[in-house]
Structures are given as C-alpha cells and as structure tokens.
Design a protein around this motif. Structure first.
Motif, mmCIF file in Angstrom:
data_model
loop_
_atom_site.group_PDB
_atom_site.id
_atom_site.type_symbol
_atom_site.label_atom_id
_atom_site.label_comp_id
_atom_site.label_asym_id
_atom_site.label_seq_id
_atom_site.Cartn_x
_atom_site.Cartn_y
_atom_site.Cartn_z
ATOM 1 N N TYR A 71 36.501 38.442 42.702
ATOM 2 C CA TYR A 71 36.470 38.557 41.249
ATOM 3 C C TYR A 71 35.107 39.057 40.828
ATOM 4 C CZ TYR A 71 33.736 34.241 40.984
ATOM 5 O OH TYR A 71 32.754 33.301 41.113
ATOM 6 N N GLU A 72 35.082 39.686 39.680
ATOM 7 C CA GLU A 72 33.849 40.230 39.118
ATOM 8 C C GLU A 72 33.882 39.963 37.619
ATOM 9 O OE1 GLU A 72 31.605 44.563 39.044
ATOM 10 O OE2 GLU A 72 33.460 44.312 40.164
ATOM 11 N N ILE A 73 32.786 39.456 37.089
ATOM 12 C CA ILE A 73 32.713 39.110 35.672
ATOM 13 C C ILE A 73 31.660 39.992 35.006
ATOM 14 C CG2 ILE A 73 32.200 37.272 34.025
ATOM 15 C CD1 ILE A 73 33.056 35.311 36.302
ATOM 16 N N ARG A 89 28.517 41.607 40.542
ATOM 17 C CA ARG A 89 28.948 42.040 41.867
ATOM 18 C C ARG A 89 30.155 41.201 42.249
ATOM 19 N NH1 ARG A 89 24.735 38.467 42.984
ATOM 20 N NH2 ARG A 89 25.207 37.045 44.675
ATOM 21 N N PRO A 90 31.043 41.777 43.024
ATOM 22 C CA PRO A 90 32.232 41.014 43.413
ATOM 23 C C PRO A 90 31.866 39.783 44.230
ATOM 24 C CG PRO A 90 32.494 43.344 43.932
ATOM 25 C CD PRO A 90 31.072 43.133 43.546
ATOM 26 N N ARG A 91 32.566 38.700 43.957
ATOM 27 C CA ARG A 91 32.398 37.459 44.712
ATOM 28 C C ARG A 91 33.747 37.099 45.309
ATOM 29 N NH1 ARG A 91 28.070 33.822 43.096
ATOM 30 N NH2 ARG A 91 26.588 35.046 41.903
ATOM 31 N N TYR A 92 33.725 36.470 46.460
ATOM 32 C CA TYR A 92 34.961 36.050 47.108
ATOM 33 C C TYR A 92 35.372 34.670 46.615
ATOM 34 C CZ TYR A 92 34.909 39.954 50.296
ATOM 35 O OH TYR A 92 34.951 41.220 50.813
ATOM 36 N N THR A 120 37.518 41.274 36.474
ATOM 37 C CA THR A 120 38.325 42.094 37.379
ATOM 38 C C THR A 120 38.586 41.268 38.628
ATOM 39 O OG1 THR A 120 37.310 44.122 36.558
ATOM 40 C CG2 THR A 120 38.440 44.250 38.683
ATOM 41 N N ILE A 121 39.857 41.163 38.994
ATOM 42 C CA ILE A 121 40.263 40.386 40.160
ATOM 43 C C ILE A 121 40.951 41.327 41.133
ATOM 44 C CG2 ILE A 121 41.738 38.508 40.956
ATOM 45 C CD1 ILE A 121 41.448 37.344 38.107
ATOM 46 N N GLU A 131 44.833 44.955 41.817
ATOM 47 C CA GLU A 131 43.689 44.805 40.921
ATOM 48 C C GLU A 131 44.193 44.440 39.531
ATOM 49 O OE1 GLU A 131 39.927 47.400 40.730
ATOM 50 O OE2 GLU A 131 41.225 48.168 39.137
ATOM 51 N N THR A 132 43.635 43.364 38.985
ATOM 52 C CA THR A 132 44.002 42.896 37.657
ATOM 53 C C THR A 132 42.744 42.836 36.802
ATOM 54 O OG1 THR A 132 45.821 41.582 38.545
ATOM 55 C CG2 THR A 132 45.047 41.001 36.355
ATOM 56 N N LYS A 133 42.828 43.409 35.607
ATOM 57 C CA LYS A 133 41.699 43.383 34.669
ATOM 58 C C LYS A 133 42.099 42.543 33.463
ATOM 59 C CE LYS A 133 39.821 47.679 36.242
ATOM 60 N NZ LYS A 133 39.222 48.942 35.922
ATOM 61 N N ILE A 134 41.240 41.589 33.136
ATOM 62 C CA ILE A 134 41.520 40.632 32.069
ATOM 63 C C ILE A 134 40.344 40.600 31.102
ATOM 64 C CG2 ILE A 134 41.962 38.197 31.549
ATOM 65 C CD1 ILE A 134 43.048 38.022 34.491
#
Length: 160
Positions: A71-73, A89-92, A120-121, A131-134
């Motif tokens: 996920y990325e915020i 940055r993306p985190r697991y 973004t997940i 990929e899902t964007k919320i």
C-alpha cells in the motif's frame, strides 16, 4: 440381551464441515493454475468483489501470505504534481491490505488530521497485479467517505 450390533449414526454437521474443508482445499490447490481464481481472491482482499455473496462465500479461504500486498499513502492525488522529494513509498502488509483504512491505529494515524488521503493498494500473484486506488475524504467528526477511484488488473508489464 440384544445380539444386533448398533450402526453408528451419521453426523450431518461433521459431513458438512468435511465438505467445506474439501472445497477450500480444492480452491487453494487450483489457485496457481487458474488465474481467474487468483483474481477473485485478490479482489476479496481489496474489498472489491462483484457482490457481497462472492465475498462471503470466500470467508473460509485462509488469508494468503503469498500475495505481494503493498500500500502507498499520499497527501495529494497521484499525477497532480511530482514532488521533488517524494516521501511516499510502497509498504508491504499481510492479509487484507485495505485494513490501513478500516482498522485500529493505522486508520486513526492516517485519517486523524482530517485531510484527504489517496491510498493505492497492490496485490500480486504469479504475474497478475490488482491495483486499487481509494480516496479517503473526511466528512467530519472523525469519519470519512471511501471513494474507490479504480480497481483493475494490470498486465505483467505493468500496463492496464
């Protein structure tokens, strides 16, 4: 004394449980070979299945560690501007990646300032990426509206 041996009674609940275990086992064994099963399972973890029934029927299927959930915020929508020093940055994350918006202290720390957030997940499995964007939009009193901007399968090359 009765010389007949008694036949054991069948336990219908045991048979039902055994059928459920067999169904889950078949689901998990077929997942590497049928991309459609993997896609449906990834959508479950993004809370983006086609129906509640499709999501609920998968409840007995264990949460998978073998999906590469990230996920990325962001504080700004993706593509609005490109900051010089991009701190996101993306985190697991294991299991349900949407829990960054739905549970406990992660939700509080993410949304407590009362500002819009874009999440973004991504979940990946055997060459497929969902990929899902919320957009998490605050609506007051510590609550927010969850706006799903997109949820799509990306090709192995990263294209849509």
């Amino acid at each position: 004394m009765d010389t007949e041996t008694r036949r054991p009674r069948r336990d219908p609940l045991f048979v039902l449980i055994l059928l459920g275990v067999c169904a889950v086992t078949v689901w998990l064994l077929l997942m590497p070979f049928y991309p459609a099963i993997a896609r449906v399972t990834m959508k479950r973890f993004h809370l983006s299945t086609e129906s509640f029934a499709c999501w609920a029927i998968q409840a007995p299927v264990p949460a998978m560690y073998n999906f590469g959930n990230q996920y990325e915020i962001r504080d700004l929508p993706e593509g609005l501007i490109t900051p010089v020093l991009d701190s996101s940055r993306p985190r697991y994350i294991n299991h349900f990646p949407t829990r960054v918006l739905t549970f406990a202290n992660g939700r509080y720390s993410l949304l407590s300032p009362g500002q819009d957030r874009w999440v973004t997940i991504r979940s990946s499995y055997r060459g497929q990426t969902l990929e899902t964007k919320i957009h998490a939009k605050p609506i007051g009193e510590g609550r927010f509206e969850w706006i799903r901007e997109s949820s799509e399968i990306l090709s192995p090359g990263g294209d849509r």
